[in-house]
Scaffold this motif. Structure first.
Motif, mmCIF file in Angstrom:
data_model
loop_
_atom_site.group_PDB
_atom_site.id
_atom_site.type_symbol
_atom_site.label_atom_id
_atom_site.label_comp_id
_atom_site.label_asym_id
_atom_site.label_seq_id
_atom_site.Cartn_x
_atom_site.Cartn_y
_atom_site.Cartn_z
ATOM 1 N N TRP A 1 3.759 3.630 -7.672
ATOM 2 C CA TRP A 1 3.279 2.324 -7.600
ATOM 3 C C TRP A 1 4.409 1.466 -7.816
ATOM 4 O O TRP A 1 4.465 0.263 -7.249
ATOM 5 C CB TRP A 1 2.430 1.889 -8.827
ATOM 6 N N ARG A 2 5.472 1.826 -8.633
ATOM 7 C CA ARG A 2 6.795 0.803 -8.906
ATOM 8 C C ARG A 2 7.442 0.810 -7.486
ATOM 9 O O ARG A 2 7.542 1.795 -6.824
ATOM 10 C CB ARG A 2 7.450 1.601 -9.970
ATOM 11 N N ASP A 3 7.886 -0.336 -7.391
ATOM 12 C CA ASP A 3 8.659 -0.796 -6.121
ATOM 13 C C ASP A 3 8.164 -0.314 -4.896
ATOM 14 O O ASP A 3 8.828 -0.202 -3.508
ATOM 15 C CB ASP A 3 10.289 0.022 -6.249
ATOM 16 N N GLY A 4 6.970 -0.106 -4.791
ATOM 17 C CA GLY A 4 6.175 0.017 -3.528
ATOM 18 C C GLY A 4 6.330 1.350 -2.889
ATOM 19 O O GLY A 4 6.426 1.510 -1.463
ATOM 20 N N ARG B 1 4.734 -11.226 -0.871
ATOM 21 C CA ARG B 1 6.031 -11.936 -0.381
ATOM 22 C C ARG B 1 6.527 -12.723 -1.840
ATOM 23 O O ARG B 1 7.835 -12.613 -2.029
ATOM 24 C CB ARG B 1 5.551 -12.882 0.327
ATOM 25 N N ALA B 2 5.471 -13.230 -2.545
ATOM 26 C CA ALA B 2 6.201 -13.787 -3.910
ATOM 27 C C ALA B 2 6.484 -12.794 -4.882
ATOM 28 O O ALA B 2 7.470 -12.868 -5.390
ATOM 29 C CB ALA B 2 4.763 -14.486 -4.429
ATOM 30 N N GLU B 3 6.079 -11.382 -4.852
ATOM 31 C CA GLU B 3 6.658 -10.519 -5.650
ATOM 32 C C GLU B 3 7.942 -10.155 -5.286
ATOM 33 O O GLU B 3 8.952 -9.889 -6.016
ATOM 34 C CB GLU B 3 5.538 -9.248 -5.747
ATOM 35 N N ALA B 4 8.012 -9.646 -3.771
ATOM 36 C CA ALA B 4 9.366 -9.307 -3.322
ATOM 37 C C ALA B 4 10.333 -10.412 -3.581
ATOM 38 O O ALA B 4 11.715 -9.909 -3.359
ATOM 39 C CB ALA B 4 9.228 -9.101 -1.776
ATOM 40 N N GLY B 5 10.113 -11.760 -3.673
ATOM 41 C CA GLY B 5 10.955 -12.682 -3.860
ATOM 42 C C GLY B 5 11.645 -12.646 -5.435
ATOM 43 O O GLY B 5 12.837 -12.993 -5.498
ATOM 44 N N LEU C 1 7.437 -5.283 2.167
ATOM 45 C CA LEU C 1 7.036 -6.604 2.820
ATOM 46 C C LEU C 1 7.278 -6.677 4.241
ATOM 47 O O LEU C 1 6.283 -7.170 5.002
ATOM 48 C CB LEU C 1 7.841 -7.855 2.122
ATOM 49 N N GLY C 2 8.217 -6.329 4.669
ATOM 50 C CA GLY C 2 8.442 -6.375 6.131
ATOM 51 C C GLY C 2 7.258 -5.724 6.928
ATOM 52 O O GLY C 2 6.931 -6.272 7.864
ATOM 53 N N TRP D 1 -2.929 -2.360 -3.816
ATOM 54 C CA TRP D 1 -1.623 -2.406 -4.506
ATOM 55 C C TRP D 1 -1.615 -3.840 -5.135
ATOM 56 O O TRP D 1 -1.129 -3.737 -6.238
ATOM 57 C CB TRP D 1 -0.448 -2.287 -3.477
ATOM 58 N N THR D 2 -1.693 -4.840 -4.386
ATOM 59 C CA THR D 2 -1.479 -6.145 -5.088
ATOM 60 C C THR D 2 -2.232 -6.301 -6.415
ATOM 61 O O THR D 2 -2.047 -7.135 -7.243
ATOM 62 C CB THR D 2 -1.677 -7.267 -3.993
#
Length: 630
Positions: free
Chosen positions: A525-528, A445-449, A458-459, A509-510
């Motif tokens: 790995w980039r952008d999930g 969530r912090a990374e997606a911010g 994240l969803g 991943w995290t």
């Protein structure tokens, strides 16, 4: 991101050569020929032993190369990707010896290590014709003899390498009353015995898959076994076997991962070449959906297996959970992948000598046995049901070894040696892997911010967290179940497995996404790019409404196609495959070029350049060629 276990596996892949070249000893053509004749792959095993595969079955403290189980898993994945029969037939020696590594004396371990290094096949003899997986019902008996040892009598059946093996770890009833303390593992050596007097080999059973494997049996008739053959002490056999199965169930993931790799490559090559209605199959929406979903399932299995293999070292007292989940979910997930790809291939999934020499039908047949090895689906789900009380309590309290789980996630963390004495039949404080899920979602969530590209992942992660809470609530209704497990409890265990897989994927991943953005697999790995579709697939398998977000999959499919064109394994980490020079061409604009760790475009990743001596130094140990197990 260069990952050492894959570097060691790359050494073997480089040695084995192109499997599509019939002149290669370990070729697809040779494997199909052996399968057709139901012949054991002795010549291929000799090639593997020349490289020193048997050394990976021996812990480093006894002179082998088994330093970590993640490396063993990736090495065996290479073998299984080419042929399951070879992986099962040769790898059985590890299964046969694992009871000694866990509970044996140093003298037993050193003697066994010398035999394995010399190429002596070892087998694990648990099941019996009348009792199957019911270990406490076993009738093979050991009667005390005048020399302080035993006379063993009875038949073990459906045993891999029962005929070829010289040494067998035999679960034996050594107390008339049986029960949990009424069985002993005896390391039985056939070599000093007289065949026909002390034992006889039960004929090979003809199987649908792995047709060349030695699936047979052995019947003892008062066979003499010395006192020092008892592994783990008299009466400790069931506990030893159950702990050993935690390791072997985890390692069975290598068989499924290799099969999934092979099946996905065959199907993708077909889709790239096949034309329907004036368009290539890979350009049709339904085919794209099938391929992308299969790709996500393959990566989900790889991520879960990676975490489970590392947790062997970092959280062994919770391995009863991770092993059961892995042994249930990775084989069943691969079965689902193969089933979906079968529909894509149509008749060519069943035909011989048409597409890919007909290897797909062999992969399908061979893999079906994996779900039955070392405890079938119901056995593994039942193992989870039996731990519902501690698992649900641990979730509520946030307990479990979260520090150990974090070490399993973080690939930069060195793995400690396995501590067999820490293996436990029950995870008393819950699952540390599962307990990290809220923190992993918070980190995402912090990374997606900061990075809107991660909003989709994240969803899916937040939905997974909500589902996981509901699954643990459902577990409470079955906390007191001991026997006569209701069907609903098995379904909850299945859902728990999918949630734990999600926790493993998020943790992996995290802890690694920044370091993993280099090399040929960096775009995954980039952008999930891999995380979002993997989590979405887990939600779909959990039955969540509106799962299957179409926006999650196109980037993953394009990575799959690009990686295949470049001759690399579709994996979370760089790995170059040997293969034909005429891979299906992908039209310009369909995929982005790969950028490897070296900075070059195209060609194999840097891992392929490592020499044998470099990779051996990475894991320690030396290689010998004192004999052959074939």
């Amino acid at each position: 991101m260069d990952h050492p276990p894959y570097r060691v596996a790359q050494e073997l892949e480089s040695l084995l050569g192109d499997p599509d070249d019939p002149a290669t000893p370990f070729s697809h053509a040779r494997c199909l020929e052996l399968d057709e004749n139901e012949e054991f792959p002795s010549d291929i095993c000799r090639v593997l032993e020349g490289w020193g595969l048997q050394e990976f079955y021996i812990p480093a403290e006894y002179g082998g190369r088994l330093t970590d189980y993640e490396t063993v898993m990736q090495v065996m994945r290479v073998v299984a990707r080419r042929d399951m029969t070879v992986a099962v037939g040769h790898g059985k020696t590890y299964l046969g010896g694992v009871c000694v590594w866990i509970s044996g004396t140093p003298e037993q371990a050193r003697a066994l290590a010398a035999d394995i290094r010399a190429g002596v096949p070892v087998s694990l003899a648990l099941t019996e014709r009348a009792h199957g997986s019911d270990l406490l019902a076993g009738d093979v008996r050991g009667e005390p003899d005048e020399a302080g040892g035993w006379r063993i009598s009875g038949e073990k059946w459906l045993i891999n390498n029962a005929t070829r093996g010289s040494l067998l770890s035999v679960l034996t009833r050594t107390s008339e009353d049986g029960g949990p303390r009424g069985f002993t593992v005896l390391l039985v050596d056939k070599r000093p015995m007289t065949q026909g007097e002390h034992y006889r080999c039960v004929d090979k059973i003809h199987t649908h898959g792995i047709r060349g494997a030695d699936i047979s049996g052995i019947a003892f008739d008062g066979a003499p076994v010395p006192a020092d053959a008892a592994v783990g002490g008299v009466g400790g056999g069931v506990e030893t076997v159950l702990k050993a199965l935690q390791l072997t169930r985890t390692m069975c993931a290598s068989l499924s991962l290799g099969s999934a790799d092979h099946a996905l490559n065959i199907a993708l090559d077909f889709a790239e070449r096949r034309e329907l209605f004036g368009r290539r199959l890979v350009d049709l929406p339904q085919a794209r959906h099938v391929l992308a979903s299969a790709a996500a399932d393959v990566l989900a299995g790889e991520a879960l297996a990676t975490v489970a293999a590392r947790s062997v070292h970092t959280v062994p007292d919770e391995l009863s959970v991770a092993a059961a989940v892995t042994k249930y979910l990775v084989p069943t997930g691969t079965e689902g992948v193969i089933a979906e790809l079968t529909r894509l291939l149509g008749a060519r999934a069943f035909l011989k000598d048409v597409h890919a020499l007909g290897m797909f039908q062999k992969v399908d047949r061979d893999h079906r046995i994996v779900g039955l090895f070392d405890g079938n689906t119901l056995v593994n789900l039942n193992s989870l049901v039996n731990q519902f009380r501690s698992l649900s309590r641990g979730w509520v309290r946030g307990t479990g070894d979260t520090a150990g789980a974090a070490r399993a996630f973080d690939l930069a963390e060195p793995l400690p040696p396995l501590a067999p004495e820490r293996l436990s039949l029950v995870a008393r404080r819950g699952s540390g892997i599962m307990a990290t899920l809220p923190a992993s979602v918070a980190a995402l969530r912090a990374e997606a911010g900061r990075r809107p590209e991660l909003k989709g992942a994240l969803g899916a992660a937040e939905r997974l967290l909500a589902v996981t809470g509901r699954v643990h609530e459902a577990m409470d209704a079955h906390r007191a179940v001991v026997s006569d497990v209701p069907p609903a409890a098995f379904d909850v265990a299945r859902q728990y497995s999918l949630c734990l897989a999600g926790a493993a994927c998020l943790g992996l991943w995290t802890h690694n996404h920044r370091a993993a953005q280099t090399g040929s697999t960096g775009p995954l790995w980039r952008d999930g790019v891999w995380l979002w579709p993997v989590l979405d697939r887990l939600l779909a398998r959990l039955g969540e409404p509106d799962a299957g977000d179409p926006d999650a999959y196109p980037p993953l499919l394009e990575r799959l196609r690009a990686v295949r064109e470049a001759g690399e394994l579709f994996s979370l980490f760089p790995f170059a495959l040997h293969g034909p020079a005429d891979r299906p061409a992908v039209p310009p604009g369909d995929t982005a070029p790969l950028t490897h760790a070296s900075g070059a475009t195209g060609g194999p990743p840097a891992a392929a350049a490592h020499a044998h001596t470099d990779t051996r130094a990475a894991v320690g140990g030396t290689r010998t060629s004192e004999g052959t197990s074939c």
